[in-house]
Design an enzyme around this catalytic site. Structure first.
Site, PDB file in Angstrom:
ATOM      1  N   HIS A   1      -3.577   6.805   2.306  1.00  0.00           N
ATOM      2  CA  HIS A   1      -3.921   5.489   1.772  1.00  0.00           C
ATOM      3  C   HIS A   1      -5.322   5.111   2.262  1.00  0.00           C
ATOM      4  O   HIS A   1      -5.691   5.417   3.397  1.00  0.00           O
ATOM      5  CB  HIS A   1      -2.890   4.461   2.231  1.00  0.00           C
ATOM      6  CG  HIS A   1      -3.294   3.071   1.895  1.00  0.00           C
ATOM      7  ND1 HIS A   1      -3.596   2.696   0.604  1.00  0.00           N
ATOM      8  CD2 HIS A   1      -3.485   1.970   2.670  1.00  0.00           C
ATOM      9  CE1 HIS A   1      -3.943   1.416   0.600  1.00  0.00           C
ATOM     10  NE2 HIS A   1      -3.891   0.957   1.835  1.00  0.00           N
TER      11      HIS A   1
ATOM     12  N   ASN B   1     -10.180  -0.539  -0.965  1.00  0.00           N
ATOM     13  CA  ASN B   1      -8.717  -0.427  -0.876  1.00  0.00           C
ATOM     14  C   ASN B   1      -8.104  -0.965  -2.175  1.00  0.00           C
ATOM     15  O   ASN B   1      -8.100  -2.179  -2.396  1.00  0.00           O
ATOM     16  CB  ASN B   1      -8.243  -1.231   0.343  1.00  0.00           C
ATOM     17  CG  ASN B   1      -6.744  -1.138   0.560  1.00  0.00           C
ATOM     18  OD1 ASN B   1      -6.010  -0.624  -0.292  1.00  0.00           O
ATOM     19  ND2 ASN B   1      -6.285  -1.638   1.691  1.00  0.00           N
TER      20      ASN B   1
ATOM     21  N   CYS C   1       0.820  -1.222   0.000  1.00  0.00           N
ATOM     22  CA  CYS C   1       0.000   0.000   0.000  1.00  0.00           C
ATOM     23  C   CYS C   1       0.850   1.267   0.000  1.00  0.00           C
ATOM     24  O   CYS C   1       0.352   2.351  -0.285  1.00  0.00           O
ATOM     25  CB  CYS C   1      -0.936  -0.009   1.192  1.00  0.00           C
ATOM     26  SG  CYS C   1      -2.055  -1.411   1.117  1.00  0.00           S
TER      27      CYS C   1
HETATM   28  O1  UT7 Z   1      -4.054  -1.621   3.247  1.00  0.00           O
HETATM   29  C1  UT7 Z   1      -3.173  -2.479   3.888  1.00  0.00           C
HETATM   30  C2  UT7 Z   1      -3.226  -2.324   5.352  1.00  0.00           C
HETATM   31  N1  UT7 Z   1      -4.467  -2.850   5.853  1.00  0.00           N
HETATM   32  C3  UT7 Z   1      -5.120  -2.183   6.783  1.00  0.00           C
HETATM   33  O2  UT7 Z   1      -4.742  -1.112   7.163  1.00  0.00           O
HETATM   34  C4  UT7 Z   1      -6.348  -2.875   7.358  1.00  0.00           C
HETATM   35  C5  UT7 Z   1      -6.356  -2.687   8.851  1.00  0.00           C
HETATM   36  N2  UT7 Z   1      -7.433  -3.399   9.504  1.00  0.00           N
HETATM   37  C6  UT7 Z   1      -8.734  -3.032   9.419  1.00  0.00           C
HETATM   38  O3  UT7 Z   1      -9.069  -2.126   8.697  1.00  0.00           O
HETATM   39  C7  UT7 Z   1      -9.725  -3.730  10.307  1.00  0.00           C
HETATM   40  O4  UT7 Z   1      -9.048  -4.487  11.274  1.00  0.00           O
HETATM   41  C8  UT7 Z   1     -10.727  -4.653   9.537  1.00  0.00           C
HETATM   42  C9  UT7 Z   1     -11.688  -3.820   8.719  1.00  0.00           C
HETATM   43  C10 UT7 Z   1      -9.949  -5.620   8.649  1.00  0.00           C
HETATM   44  C11 UT7 Z   1     -11.556  -5.462  10.535  1.00  0.00           C
HETATM   45  O5  UT7 Z   1     -12.232  -4.586  11.420  1.00  0.00           O
HETATM   46  P1  UT7 Z   1     -12.153  -4.816  13.012  1.00  0.00           P
HETATM   47  O6  UT7 Z   1     -12.995  -3.783  13.603  1.00  0.00           O
HETATM   48  O7  UT7 Z   1     -10.700  -4.838  13.398  1.00  0.00           O
HETATM   49  O8  UT7 Z   1     -12.829  -6.202  13.174  1.00  0.00           O
HETATM   50  P2  UT7 Z   1     -12.193  -7.555  13.760  1.00  0.00           P
HETATM   51  O9  UT7 Z   1     -11.202  -8.117  12.821  1.00  0.00           O
HETATM   52  O10 UT7 Z   1     -11.787  -7.326  15.183  1.00  0.00           O
HETATM   53  O11 UT7 Z   1     -13.469  -8.474  13.771  1.00  0.00           O
HETATM   54  C12 UT7 Z   1     -14.606  -8.197  14.612  1.00  0.00           C
HETATM   55  C13 UT7 Z   1     -15.667  -9.228  14.299  1.00  0.00           C
HETATM   56  C14 UT7 Z   1     -15.151 -10.654  14.293  1.00  0.00           C
HETATM   57  O12 UT7 Z   1     -16.154 -11.480  14.824  1.00  0.00           O
HETATM   58  P3  UT7 Z   1     -16.086 -11.990  16.337  1.00  0.00           P
HETATM   59  O13 UT7 Z   1     -14.793 -12.714  16.473  1.00  0.00           O
HETATM   60  O14 UT7 Z   1     -16.138 -10.738  17.177  1.00  0.00           O
HETATM   61  O15 UT7 Z   1     -17.309 -12.837  16.452  1.00  0.00           O
HETATM   62  C15 UT7 Z   1     -14.997 -10.956  12.839  1.00  0.00           C
HETATM   63  O16 UT7 Z   1     -15.104 -12.328  12.559  1.00  0.00           O
HETATM   64  O17 UT7 Z   1     -16.200  -8.984  12.988  1.00  0.00           O
HETATM   65  C16 UT7 Z   1     -16.157 -10.201  12.249  1.00  0.00           C
HETATM   66  N3  UT7 Z   1     -16.010  -9.883  10.825  1.00  0.00           N
HETATM   67  C17 UT7 Z   1     -17.054  -9.613  10.039  1.00  0.00           C
HETATM   68  N4  UT7 Z   1     -18.375  -9.574  10.277  1.00  0.00           N
HETATM   69  C18 UT7 Z   1     -19.168  -9.262   9.241  1.00  0.00           C
HETATM   70  C19 UT7 Z   1     -14.866  -9.786  10.106  1.00  0.00           C
HETATM   71  N5  UT7 Z   1     -15.156  -9.463   8.827  1.00  0.00           N
HETATM   72  C20 UT7 Z   1     -16.510  -9.358   8.763  1.00  0.00           C
HETATM   73  C21 UT7 Z   1     -17.406  -9.043   7.727  1.00  0.00           C
HETATM   74  N6  UT7 Z   1     -18.727  -9.001   8.006  1.00  0.00           N
HETATM   75  N7  UT7 Z   1     -16.989  -8.765   6.465  1.00  0.00           N
END
Ligand code: UT7
Length: 327
Positions: free
Chosen positions: A252, A282, A111
């Site tokens: 980004h 992204n 990125c």
């Molecule tokens: O560009 C390269 C660099 N990348 C980044 O900068 C990305 C950085 N990370 C993020 O933007 C975020 O961490 C994400 C958008 C990827 C995820 O958001 P989050 O608020 O950190 O969610 P999480 O990974 O902590 O997941 C929370 C919950 C989980 O369920 P449980 O374990 O609480 O039951 C996930 O399984 O949300 C669940 N989950 C979803 N639910 C519905 C993960 N993806 C989804 C989804 N729809 N698409």
């Protein structure tokens, strides 16, 4: 005299996939995706490779500058989705465009690819090693997304942004400063496990879905919030810029929450921040040049504007560039 961006263009494939598309077959919702990321829709290319995203943007970029293909000196392609492991996508682009006198290479910084390539291109031009660089930030993320994994399928899109880098004709305008970093300790949180020399393709790697992205979202999120905000504030301080001096932050586009946190740390209101994640998700190396191109096309980016480009991505790679817009 600094180098600068003398032309800019972008290309997104035509097919739009809204969040509702994923609701049909994954356990996800428009609400979750919108609230957690700011994404509403993205584009996926049905056919073709990363070079096919680059070529229309590159043609437009050169046409806007009135530059002939024979006059292109160097092509740099920043991407993590090259057409092939080799030859370089820069060679494919050179051939498809028909730029007979160009040399070039690919640059891998995920990125942060556009920022790293922008600094490389600027220093090459400033040192007299090339009169111009056609700088392409492009990714066909749909080629490496696991569409069965809701934690990644919804986050990315395909796109390209192309900038022409040449010497500025005004000593006040152009690429003024940069701060860039890598930290391999972050590599374990965001990677493509197989397909390289460490783990060549095999039946097992395919069966284990190791040719797709692996991301530990929360770990990357925490590092991104800190890394992108810290480096953006640092480049402001280094150049004696107050929040009122900065006209645009071009971050980004990985997550609207990371973007807002960076803007907040810099003291900038969101109307000074370029955001296209809502429509295109992204697009990895394409996020920053596509924002610049869209804002320039809309007449919102003016000559002399002081802008900070900031990125964070796999590697980890991160950094910021301070430039004064010259178009
Ligand atoms: O560009 C390269 C660099 N990348 C980044 O900068 C990305 C950085 N990370 C993020 O933007 C975020 O961490 C994400 C958008 C990827 C995820 O958001 P989050 O608020 O950190 O969610 P999480 O990974 O902590 O997941 C929370 C919950 C989980 O369920 P449980 O374990 O609480 O039951 C996930 O399984 O949300 C669940 N989950 C979803 N639910 C519905 C993960 N993806 C989804 C989804 N729809 N698409």
């Amino acid at each position: 005299m600094p180098a600068t961006i003398t032309s800019i263009a972008h290309y997104f494939p035509p097919d739009v996939y809204t969040n509702h598309y994923f609701e049909q077959y994954l356990e996800t919702s428009d609400e979750w995706i919108t609230e957690r990321t700011g994404i509403k829709e993205r584009r996926f290319a049905k056919n073709g490779a990363t070079s096919d995203l680059i070529v229309p943007a590159a043609r437009e970029c050169l046409q806007r500058r009135g530059m002939k293909l024979e006059d292109v000196d160097c092509i740099i392609v920043a991407t993590v989705t090259p057409d092939h492991m080799f030859p370089a996508t820069a060679c494919v682009v050179q051939q498809k465009l028909g730029a007979p006198n160009a040399w070039g290479f690919d640059l891998s910084a995920a990125c942060s690819g556009f920022l790293f390539a922008l600094v490389t291109a600027a220093k090459l031009v400033e040192a007299g090693g090339a009169r111009n660089v056609l700088l392409c930030g492009a990714d066909k993320m749909s080629a490496i997304l696991d569409f069965q994994d809701r934690a990644q399928a919804v986050l990315f899109g395909d796109g390209a942004g192309v900038a022409l880098v040449e010497m500025s004709d005004d000593p006040e305008l152009g690429i003024i400063d940069h701060i860039l970093h890598i930290d391999g300790e972050g590599g374990k949180y965001l990677y493509q496990a197989a397909g390289g020399s460490a783990k060549p393709a095999s039946y097992e790697t395919v069966a284990n879905r190791e040719h797709f992205i692996h991301q530990e979202g929360q770990a990357v999120f925490k590092a991104a919030v800190k890394g992108m905000a810290d480096v953006s504030v640092e480049i402001m301080e280094k150049n004696n810029l107050t929040k009122d001096d900065v006209d645009w932050l071009v971050p980004h586009q990985a997550n609207l929450r990371i973007i807002s946190a960076t803007a907040q740390r810099m003291g900038l209101p969101m109307d000074k921040v370029m955001v296209n994640i809502d429509k295109y998700a992204n697009t990895t190396a394409a996020t920053i040049p596509s924002c610049l191109s869209q804002w320039w096309e809309a007449g919102k980016l003016k000559k002399g504007d002081k802008i900070i480009l900031a990125s964070f991505g796999a590697g980890f790679t991160w950094g910021a560039v301070y430039m004064k817009w010259s178009l």
